[in-house]
Design a protein around this motif. Structure first.
Motif, PDB file in Angstrom:
ATOM      1  N   ARG A 172      40.046  43.527  35.597  1.00  0.00           N
ATOM      2  CA  ARG A 172      41.344  44.574  36.521  1.00  0.00           C
ATOM      3  C   ARG A 172      40.593  45.062  37.161  1.00  0.00           C
ATOM      4  O   ARG A 172      40.183  45.682  36.515  1.00  0.00           O
ATOM      5  CB  ARG A 172      42.769  44.821  35.571  1.00  0.00           C
ATOM      6  N   MET A 173      41.021  45.121  38.327  1.00  0.00           N
ATOM      7  CA  MET A 173      40.475  46.548  39.326  1.00  0.00           C
ATOM      8  C   MET A 173      41.441  47.118  39.699  1.00  0.00           C
ATOM      9  O   MET A 173      42.028  46.328  40.599  1.00  0.00           O
ATOM     10  CB  MET A 173      39.269  45.759  40.073  1.00  0.00           C
ATOM     11  N   GLY A 174      40.861  48.768  39.688  1.00  0.00           N
ATOM     12  CA  GLY A 174      42.266  49.452  40.872  1.00  0.00           C
ATOM     13  C   GLY A 174      41.369  50.018  41.689  1.00  0.00           C
ATOM     14  O   GLY A 174      40.409  50.325  41.249  1.00  0.00           O
ATOM     15  N   PHE A 175      41.412  50.194  42.756  1.00  0.00           N
ATOM     16  CA  PHE A 175      40.771  50.932  43.759  1.00  0.00           C
ATOM     17  C   PHE A 175      41.876  52.495  44.589  1.00  0.00           C
ATOM     18  O   PHE A 175      42.794  51.683  45.201  1.00  0.00           O
ATOM     19  CB  PHE A 175      40.528  50.260  45.103  1.00  0.00           C
ATOM     20  N   VAL A 176      41.605  53.376  44.348  1.00  0.00           N
ATOM     21  CA  VAL A 176      42.391  54.389  44.550  1.00  0.00           C
ATOM     22  C   VAL A 176      41.440  55.058  45.841  1.00  0.00           C
ATOM     23  O   VAL A 176      40.708  55.671  45.837  1.00  0.00           O
ATOM     24  CB  VAL A 176      42.599  55.459  43.499  1.00  0.00           C
ATOM     25  N   TYR A 234      26.972  41.468  40.786  1.00  0.00           N
ATOM     26  CA  TYR A 234      28.548  42.019  40.745  1.00  0.00           C
ATOM     27  C   TYR A 234      29.333  41.383  41.678  1.00  0.00           C
ATOM     28  O   TYR A 234      29.001  42.015  43.225  1.00  0.00           O
ATOM     29  CB  TYR A 234      28.175  43.371  40.965  1.00  0.00           C
ATOM     30  N   ALA A 235      30.507  40.418  41.387  1.00  0.00           N
ATOM     31  CA  ALA A 235      31.273  39.772  42.357  1.00  0.00           C
ATOM     32  C   ALA A 235      32.567  40.528  42.140  1.00  0.00           C
ATOM     33  O   ALA A 235      32.978  40.076  41.196  1.00  0.00           O
ATOM     34  CB  ALA A 235      31.127  38.811  42.829  1.00  0.00           C
ATOM     35  N   PHE A 236      33.991  40.762  43.047  1.00  0.00           N
ATOM     36  CA  PHE A 236      35.252  41.136  42.549  1.00  0.00           C
ATOM     37  C   PHE A 236      36.143  40.611  44.651  1.00  0.00           C
ATOM     38  O   PHE A 236      35.217  40.716  45.394  1.00  0.00           O
ATOM     39  CB  PHE A 236      35.327  42.609  42.189  1.00  0.00           C
ATOM     40  N   THR A 237      37.330  40.303  44.478  1.00  0.00           N
ATOM     41  CA  THR A 237      38.388  40.435  44.756  1.00  0.00           C
ATOM     42  C   THR A 237      38.777  41.938  45.336  1.00  0.00           C
ATOM     43  O   THR A 237      38.459  43.019  44.173  1.00  0.00           O
ATOM     44  CB  THR A 237      39.328  40.038  44.678  1.00  0.00           C
ATOM     45  N   TRP A 238      38.853  42.308  46.367  1.00  0.00           N
ATOM     46  CA  TRP A 238      39.341  43.571  46.869  1.00  0.00           C
ATOM     47  C   TRP A 238      40.416  43.157  47.978  1.00  0.00           C
ATOM     48  O   TRP A 238      40.686  43.073  48.720  1.00  0.00           O
ATOM     49  CB  TRP A 238      38.346  43.852  47.681  1.00  0.00           C
ATOM     50  N   SER A 293      36.355  54.316  47.502  1.00  0.00           N
ATOM     51  CA  SER A 293      37.381  54.846  47.124  1.00  0.00           C
ATOM     52  C   SER A 293      36.794  55.042  45.140  1.00  0.00           C
ATOM     53  O   SER A 293      35.346  54.417  45.008  1.00  0.00           O
ATOM     54  CB  SER A 293      38.553  53.460  47.086  1.00  0.00           C
ATOM     55  N   GLU A 294      37.736  55.614  44.776  1.00  0.00           N
ATOM     56  CA  GLU A 294      37.402  55.753  43.514  1.00  0.00           C
ATOM     57  C   GLU A 294      37.667  54.327  42.783  1.00  0.00           C
ATOM     58  O   GLU A 294      38.412  53.357  43.062  1.00  0.00           O
ATOM     59  CB  GLU A 294      38.748  56.554  42.609  1.00  0.00           C
ATOM     60  N   VAL A 295      36.669  53.948  41.904  1.00  0.00           N
ATOM     61  CA  VAL A 295      37.037  52.949  40.615  1.00  0.00           C
ATOM     62  C   VAL A 295      37.114  52.983  39.894  1.00  0.00           C
ATOM     63  O   VAL A 295      36.434  53.355  38.587  1.00  0.00           O
ATOM     64  CB  VAL A 295      35.926  51.280  41.147  1.00  0.00           C
ATOM     65  N   ARG A 296      38.857  51.989  39.215  1.00  0.00           N
ATOM     66  CA  ARG A 296      39.072  51.365  38.045  1.00  0.00           C
ATOM     67  C   ARG A 296      38.622  50.422  37.226  1.00  0.00           C
ATOM     68  O   ARG A 296      39.227  49.494  38.414  1.00  0.00           O
ATOM     69  CB  ARG A 296      40.614  52.465  37.442  1.00  0.00           C
ATOM     70  N   VAL A 297      38.277  49.930  36.613  1.00  0.00           N
ATOM     71  CA  VAL A 297      37.229  48.577  36.089  1.00  0.00           C
ATOM     72  C   VAL A 297      37.184  48.360  35.119  1.00  0.00           C
ATOM     73  O   VAL A 297      36.557  48.974  33.730  1.00  0.00           O
ATOM     74  CB  VAL A 297      35.719  48.295  37.118  1.00  0.00           C
ATOM     75  N   GLU A 298      37.485  47.345  34.356  1.00  0.00           N
ATOM     76  CA  GLU A 298      36.875  46.455  33.448  1.00  0.00           C
ATOM     77  C   GLU A 298      36.248  45.288  33.441  1.00  0.00           C
ATOM     78  O   GLU A 298      36.079  44.635  33.833  1.00  0.00           O
ATOM     79  CB  GLU A 298      38.694  45.523  32.841  1.00  0.00           C
ATOM     80  N   LEU A 299      34.590  46.283  33.056  1.00  0.00           N
ATOM     81  CA  LEU A 299      33.852  44.715  33.437  1.00  0.00           C
ATOM     82  C   LEU A 299      33.483  43.856  32.477  1.00  0.00           C
ATOM     83  O   LEU A 299      31.752  43.893  32.131  1.00  0.00           O
ATOM     84  CB  LEU A 299      32.464  46.088  33.319  1.00  0.00           C
ATOM     85  N   GLY A 334      42.197  44.246  42.182  1.00  0.00           N
ATOM     86  CA  GLY A 334      41.321  43.738  42.025  1.00  0.00           C
ATOM     87  C   GLY A 334      40.339  42.954  41.108  1.00  0.00           C
ATOM     88  O   GLY A 334      41.815  43.355  39.725  1.00  0.00           O
ATOM     89  N   VAL A 335      40.074  41.885  40.956  1.00  0.00           N
ATOM     90  CA  VAL A 335      39.329  41.018  39.585  1.00  0.00           C
ATOM     91  C   VAL A 335      37.852  40.678  39.837  1.00  0.00           C
ATOM     92  O   VAL A 335      37.964  39.935  40.540  1.00  0.00           O
ATOM     93  CB  VAL A 335      40.912  39.608  39.257  1.00  0.00           C
TER      94      VAL A 335
END
Length: 291
Positions: A55-59, A81-85, A44-50, A70-71
């Motif tokens: 916050r993360m968004g998966f499009v 690098y770890a995050f919720t999905w 997916s496309e990933v939008r992230v505040e690294l 995600g976060v």
């Protein structure tokens, strides 16, 4: 290649994929975290505040807004690098190894029987990541065949024995299939005319096995449900139920159950082995059918 499926506690499972990549951690880290590079291999496309807590968004393709949020839960450049999905958790770890590194992905999730879908998907994604870094195109992969290899490797084809409410037993098989409900139903029903699939009608051969003598259909809702009593000495001894539901997106989810009376251990064992083979043949048949 080293792929494993284990229990993660709380009824969840952990899928671990390990690959050696012929590039140093810093270069791989960029491909893991930079949206422009992620677009070439991530699903997916990933939008992230690294940043941790970012916050993360998966499009996904064809959509405008995020399908999942995600976060960021862990960030240690260029190593972790770890995050919720959605409800899942992904952890990417890079360990230096000579002039390259070892990438370890741990995907923690609740749907154990979806593990083969997740594994085959990540296998293709990580192969795409490596190809991107190598400046090459990814080699084509038969996703359905890869999926079925993971089903066997992870032991997901085995049935479970449960205690039924009446003190008897229940055999339960759950399996993610590689084709949608309509295709799986067609494979099971064969040439049987849909208009003849009614309560009281004979059970099509695809829904039965010689080890479990079948009575007449007791419930049918094509292409999702078919059930019938199985017989011992001409009398009902328990119920067989086939159900096709929504799966991981790779195809339908099959749930097959058979109940039986207390003390019928030999019949239960024979049925378990027969259904194991029967579902395996169904899975092999679906591989030959169009997606």
């Amino acid at each position: 290649m080293n792929d494993t499926l284990s229990q993660a506690g709380g009824g969840r499972s952990a899928l671990t994929l390990e690959r050696r990549i012929a590039h140093p951690p810093k270069k791989v880290w960029q491909a893991l975290t930079e949206p422009a590079q992620l677009a070439h291999w991530f699903p997916s496309e990933v939008r992230v505040e690294l940043t941790v807590g970012g916050r993360m968004g998966f499009v996904f393709p064809g959509r405008e807004g995020p399908d999942m949020d995600g976060v960021v839960t862990e960030l240690d450049p260029p190593h972790v690098y770890a995050f919720t999905w959605g409800e899942d958790h992904l952890r990417w770890e890079l360990r230096p190894d000579g002039d390259g590194c070892v990438l370890t992905l741990t995907h923690t999730f609740g749907d154990r029987f979806g593990a083969a879908s997740f594994a085959s998907g990540w296998h293709v994604c990580v192969s795409g990541l490596a190809a991107l870094l190598d400046g090459e195109k990814s080699a084509p992969v038969d996703m359905a065949e890869l999926h079925e290899r993971y089903v066997e490797e992870f032991g997901l084809a085995e049935g479970a024995v449960e205690t039924a409410e009446d003190g008897g037993w229940r055999l339960r098989f759950e399996r993610q299939l590689v084709r949608p409900e309509e295709t799986a139903w067609q494979a099971l029903a064969g040439q049987t005319d849909a208009t003849t699939l009614a309560v009281g009608a004979p059970v099509p051969v695809g829904f039965r096995t010689d080890a479990v003598p079948a009575g007449a259909i007791s419930e049918v809702d094509a292409p999702r449900v078919l059930s019938y009593d199985w017989e011992r000495g001409g009398r009902p001894a328990g119920r067989v139920r086939w159900e096709l539901t929504q799966g991981t997106g790779h195809g339908a989810r099959l749930v097959l159950t058979q109940t039986g009376p207390e003390g019928a251990d030999e019949e239960r064992s024979a049925a378990a082995a027969a259904w194991r083979r029967h579902i395996g043949l169904l899975a092999a048949k679906l591989l030959r059918m169009p997606g």
